[in-house]
Scaffold this motif. Sequence first.
Motif, PDB file in Angstrom:
ATOM      1  N   HIS A  93       0.365   7.167   4.212  1.00 59.07           N
ATOM      2  CA  HIS A  93       0.679   5.727   4.193  1.00 59.07           C
ATOM      3  C   HIS A  93       0.774   5.194   2.760  1.00 59.07           C
ATOM      4  CE1 HIS A  93      -0.069   6.162   8.413  1.00 59.07           C
ATOM      5  NE2 HIS A  93      -1.338   6.473   8.214  1.00 59.07           N
ATOM      6  N   SER A  94      -0.180   5.604   1.911  1.00 67.01           N
ATOM      7  CA  SER A  94      -0.154   5.176   0.504  1.00 67.01           C
ATOM      8  C   SER A  94       1.062   5.746  -0.216  1.00 67.01           C
ATOM      9  CB  SER A  94      -1.425   5.638  -0.211  1.00 67.01           C
ATOM     10  OG  SER A  94      -2.561   5.074   0.394  1.00 67.01           O
ATOM     11  N   GLU A  96       3.894   6.556   1.101  1.00 64.47           N
ATOM     12  CA  GLU A  96       5.099   5.879   1.594  1.00 64.47           C
ATOM     13  C   GLU A  96       5.334   4.565   0.849  1.00 64.47           C
ATOM     14  OE1 GLU A  96       7.482   4.640   5.604  1.00 64.47           O
ATOM     15  OE2 GLU A  96       5.471   5.492   5.816  1.00 64.47           O
ATOM     16  N   ASP A  97       4.275   3.806   0.615  1.00 66.22           N
ATOM     17  CA  ASP A  97       4.408   2.545  -0.124  1.00 66.22           C
ATOM     18  C   ASP A  97       4.984   2.794  -1.509  1.00 66.22           C
ATOM     19  OD1 ASP A  97       3.340   1.234   2.027  1.00 66.22           O
ATOM     20  OD2 ASP A  97       1.296   1.118   1.202  1.00 66.22           O
ATOM     21  N   ILE A  98       4.521   3.870  -2.163  1.00 69.16           N
ATOM     22  CA  ILE A  98       4.973   4.174  -3.533  1.00 69.16           C
ATOM     23  C   ILE A  98       6.429   4.651  -3.527  1.00 69.16           C
ATOM     24  CG2 ILE A  98       4.608   5.744  -5.493  1.00 69.16           C
ATOM     25  CD1 ILE A  98       1.561   5.502  -4.817  1.00 69.16           C
ATOM     26  N   ALA A 100       8.692   3.861  -1.329  1.00 66.64           N
ATOM     27  CA  ALA A 100       9.521   2.688  -1.012  1.00 66.64           C
ATOM     28  C   ALA A 100       9.725   1.824  -2.249  1.00 66.64           C
ATOM     29  CB  ALA A 100       8.849   1.874   0.091  1.00 66.64           C
ATOM     30  N   GLU A 101       8.691   1.767  -3.103  1.00 70.47           N
ATOM     31  CA  GLU A 101       8.767   0.943  -4.319  1.00 70.47           C
ATOM     32  C   GLU A 101       9.612   1.613  -5.405  1.00 70.47           C
ATOM     33  OE1 GLU A 101       5.857  -0.009  -8.105  1.00 70.47           O
ATOM     34  OE2 GLU A 101       4.930   0.615  -6.209  1.00 70.47           O
ATOM     35  N   TYR A 123      13.293   8.452   3.382  1.00 65.74           N
ATOM     36  CA  TYR A 123      13.826   7.678   2.263  1.00 65.74           C
ATOM     37  C   TYR A 123      14.995   8.392   1.573  1.00 65.74           C
ATOM     38  CZ  TYR A 123      10.010   4.448   2.894  1.00 65.74           C
ATOM     39  OH  TYR A 123       9.162   3.501   3.430  1.00 65.74           O
TER      40      TYR A 123
END
Length: 475
Positions: A93-94, A96-98, A100-101, A123
């Motif tokens: 989850h962590s 994925e956030d990175i 996406a950013e 992605y």
Amino acid sequence: MAQGHMLPTLDMAKLFAARGVKSTIITTPLNAPLFTKAIDKTQNSPNSNYIILKVVKFPAKEADLPDGLENLDLVSGPEVHRKFFHALTLLQHSAEDILAELRPHAFVADVFFTWATDLASKYEIPRLVFHGTSFISMCCMESVAKFKPYENVSSDSEPFVLPGLPGEIKMTRLQIPDYLRLGQENNLTKLMKSAEEAGRRSYGMVVNSFYELEPVYADHYRKVLGNKAWHIGPVSLCNKNASEKARRGKESAIDEHECLKWLDSKKPNSVIYICFGTNSSFSASQLQEIATGLEASGQNFIWVVRKAKEKDQEKENSEEEWLPEGYEKRVEGKGLIIRGWAPQVLILDHEAVGGFVTHCGWNSVLEGISAGLPMVTWPIFAEQFYNEKLITEVLRTGVGVGAQKWIRFVGDYVKSEQIERALKEIMIGERSGEMRSRAKEIKEMALRAVEEGGSSYTDLGNLIEELKSRQSKKV
């Protein structure tokens, strides 16, 4: 999330940064200091772009682990091991956030982050696997998994040839991982299968090796087995000066200057260095056998003894039962015992060091090769018995101590007489000069491989260009 995986990851990031590629390392709070002290030095390099560190929370509570247990080096017992690997799945989850950013050109993820392939695919980013091992071991693993040759022998000690490989690699059933030879289905075997499947679907693999070291196995892995891979090592050679070498890894248990001063007092090629990595866990009686063998060999030595894990710490502090009585007094001036972490690359590169006793973990093997040292091989578990074959039979730059059985963490029991024999053989034996000469030649190949125009330098450049070109086509 283990020392032996994080150090080459850091070195890889430095290599990418030195080629003008921005690199972001994702880590957790406890592991962050290992990266920050090295990154601070890299930022001052005129040849580097830069490396960014993203620190994410480790899901200890969610995995029912105590706070601060964020590294495999701290894990003891199968139940904690299972929870730790479950926690690794929750890091998705962590990550994925990175992703996406940042939307990077590629996502390099350790082999055990099995979710990384699907996440990168979501992605539309290529996922590169980092396995942290050799071409020969990956070829051997594929042969063992496909042909199961250990099922066709009549005893544990009967040798068999690994089918379908270049050269003749002989093993015995006892040297094959226990979960394979015993047909065990457990969390580890499931993880290995999942990692293998995710690896097959990934974009390719970055390998910490160089072509000249194992050309037939690099060719076999890529051309015969059809796996996409780039050799970019030895990655530890990106640490050029003494300061970088000393800072690599955890805080040393010995002052680097004190260590170098001791080595400076010794003649060239007169000291043997003994270290078994961060995950091996020998019994007190096995450590006594090592101590006895070292003393009997008559050689100068530096011996790194890993500190006991927390539950054993009190016992260790009250009485160092693994040392024979009066031992340190008897070996004073001849032997140096380091309890805990040692600046290994710095020590191996010193001219006084003439041999290396190793568990055949791939980082250690490559560091020994890069220092031009003959080795005493003492494989314990993982892929270490395959790496031993490279040293003793393919390169012929070392001798086996006589370990015959794959046993997780503790390894086969080896007597002091075997240790004494192997030490003498690589330091003063009839073949020692021949092995040392060959080891020096291979060191020169390693140094050339990472220089501009060398095989690893070129392969890293090819990988970067391929990723850039893939991105430009998408745009």
